[in-house]
Motif scaffolding. Structure first.
Motif, PDB file in Angstrom:
ATOM      1  N   MET A  76       0.845  -1.200   0.000  1.00 40.42           N
ATOM      2  CA  MET A  76       0.000   0.000   0.000  1.00 40.42           C
ATOM      3  C   MET A  76       0.877   1.246   0.000  1.00 40.42           C
ATOM      4  N   ARG A  94       8.614  -5.887  10.390  1.00 38.20           N
ATOM      5  CA  ARG A  94       8.747  -4.468  10.054  1.00 38.20           C
ATOM      6  C   ARG A  94       9.911  -3.884  10.859  1.00 38.20           C
ATOM      7  N   ARG A  97       6.092   0.678   8.888  1.00 39.44           N
ATOM      8  CA  ARG A  97       4.934   0.242   8.090  1.00 39.44           C
ATOM      9  C   ARG A  97       4.931   0.817   6.680  1.00 39.44           C
ATOM     10  N   GLU A 121      -2.305   5.966   6.671  1.00 40.66           N
ATOM     11  CA  GLU A 121      -1.380   5.623   7.749  1.00 40.66           C
ATOM     12  C   GLU A 121      -0.665   6.849   8.300  1.00 40.66           C
ATOM     13  N   TYR A 164      -6.616  -4.852   6.621  1.00 44.11           N
ATOM     14  CA  TYR A 164      -6.826  -4.293   5.277  1.00 44.11           C
ATOM     15  C   TYR A 164      -6.833  -5.402   4.244  1.00 44.11           C
ATOM     16  N   ALA A 179      -2.893  -7.029   8.339  1.00 43.06           N
ATOM     17  CA  ALA A 179      -1.736  -7.739   8.861  1.00 43.06           C
ATOM     18  C   ALA A 179      -1.730  -7.505  10.371  1.00 43.06           C
TER      19      ALA A 179
HETATM   20  N1  GLY Z   1       1.560  -0.714   6.128  1.00 40.88           N
HETATM   21  C1  GLY Z   1       0.878  -1.904   6.430  1.00 40.88           C
HETATM   22  C2  GLY Z   1       1.518  -2.745   7.443  1.00 40.88           C
HETATM   23  O1  GLY Z   1       2.632  -2.489   7.853  1.00 40.88           O
HETATM   24  O2  GLY Z   1       0.891  -3.686   7.876  1.00 40.88           O
END
Ligand code: GLY
Ligand code: FAD
Length: 375
Positions: A57, A303, A330, A63, A247, A260
């Motif tokens: 995304m 992440r 993210r 975000e 999402y 997620a």
């Molecule tokens: N930007 C989406 C995630 O990190 O789950």
């Protein structure tokens, strides 16, 4: 001056990039375009860390961290650069990175969800970000697969998506064709021993194992889904908020990404029944037809998180030979184009140190920094 006499698999270079995820690869490509000799070392296969797990995304508005104005500005600017970046990659490699200008809907399915949507709308409108409030019935006209009871939605017309796997493939090709020397399965343990004039650390969630940077892994579990009947379940990115945010990202060809989880579990990457259950439970309430889809893959990624959720980009305050390009948390796919440009600016001295320097953290480093096997 380049270091001499150090044995590595790749010999001397002007710039050594540690980490072959999207950040390291994009940076290497851009640096090579400036005529420098660049080598990328990754301890695993290229692009198989967080970059492989990402949904793709480009979500600067959905975000947005509204307290972190510099991060918001960088996210918006990187989103603005994405169409040209994708076109340049396609021109250089023949690979389409799957940029879909599909927009996003943030959904509030019950009263709490609707209140959340209204709070998010107020905050974004105050900053002049493009959003549009939709009644549930209006949202369902746009996306008929949404559950009938949906209360409220927020349209984010400028939040789009790309396909990370294609992005990795394009960046690998762009690097190879432009003369970047790529070394997968090459672990770096000591930055000082690298025979390169400058070193870019783009080691994602593992970066703190290489120096005093407070990057920690934040686990995300996700699913790749497929509709054997082909595309059509939904066209836009769909997001939903607390209590279990999630999402759904359509690829436009019957494939979907459902994500997620957000979990603080160190370097653990196990896919759990609970993680998958929570993803499907919430998604099924919002888009009931999704439960008919087939599961292609359940997976997880780490992440690279930082204490303020913003990346670390720029020369190290104590060792200017080292340039950090990590901590994208993210939004590493979104921030890929601007990060590569900022690192080039740092290496060439064309750009002043920006807002994302490591110096803002002092010498913080997470306790678990040096743990974690290959991704
Ligand atoms: N930007 C989406 C995630 O990190 O789950
Ligand atoms: P990585 O892709 O993790 O690459 C780091 C590389 O460094 C790895 O390949 C690793 O092998 C290598 N490495 C580590 N240590 C060493 C060493 N010592 N020597 C050599 N190599 C080393 N971002 C978005 O913008 N949009 C999204 O929709 C999105 N969704 C996401 C969903 C999930 C589930 C997750 C987990 C992340 C998501 N992200 C998203 C975030 C995004 O994936 C990351 O911010 C981004 O991929 C970071 O890229 P990177 O190149 O820094 O790290």
């Amino acid at each position: 001056m380049r270091s001499e006499g150090v044995t590595t698999p790749f010999g001397n270079a002007d710039v050594a990039v540690v980490g072959g995820g999207v950040i390291g690869l994009a940076t290497a490509w851009r640096v090579r375009q400036r005529g420098l000799d660049v080598v990328v070392a990754d301890r695993g296969d290229l692009g198989q860390g967080a970059s492989r797990a990402a949904a793709g995304m480009l979500a600067p508005v959905a975000e947005a961290d509204l307290q972190e104005r510099e991060l918001l500005a960088a996210n918006l600017e990187s989103a603005r650069r994405w169409p040209a970046f994708a076109a340049e990659l396609a021109e250089a490699t023949g690979i389409d990175v799957g940029l879909r200008t599909c927009g996003t809907l943030l959904l509030g399915r019950d009263r709490d969800g609707a209140e959340h949507v209204d709070r998010e709308r107020d905050a974004r409108e105050r900053l002049g970000l493009p959003v549009r409030r939709l009644l549930g019935s209006q949202a369902r006209r746009l996306e008929p697969a949404l559950a009938p009871g949906l209360r409220l939605a927020l349209e984010l017309p400028d939040d789009h998506a790309v396909e990370p796997a294609r992005l990795v493939a394009a960046l690998v090709r762009a690097c190879t064709d432009s003369g970047v020397r790529l070394h997968p399965h090459t672990e770096v343990t000591d930055l000082a021993a690298l025979p390169a004039e400058r070193v870019v650390v783009a080691a994602g969630a593992w970066s703190a194992g290489l120096g005093p940077v407070p990057v920690r892994p934040v686990k995300g579990q996700a699913l790749r889904l497929r509709d054997p009947a082909g595309p059509g379940l939904c066209d836009r990115v769909l997001r939903w908020g607390p209590p279990t945010p999630g999402y759904l990202v359509p690829r436009g060809d019957g494939r979907y990404y459902l994500g997620a989880t957000m979990e603080e579990r160190g370097f653990d990457t196990a896919v759990t029944a609970l993680g998958v259950y929570e993803l499907l439970r919430e998604a099924g309430e919002v888009v009931p037809g999704l439960l008919e889809l087939e599961i292609d893959e359940a997976f997880s990624g780490l992440r690279p998180g930082t204490p303020d959720n913003a990346p670390v980009i720029g020369p190290d305050p104590d060792d200017p030979r080292i340039v950090w390009a990590t901590g994208h948390f993210r939004n590493g796919i979104l921030l890929c184009p601007i990060t590569a440009d900022l690192v080039v600016g740092a290496l060439t001295g064309e750009a002043p140190p920006g807002a994302f320097g490591r110096g803002r953290f002092g010498a913080e480093r997470p306790a678990a920094a040096v743990q974690g096997g290959a991704p």
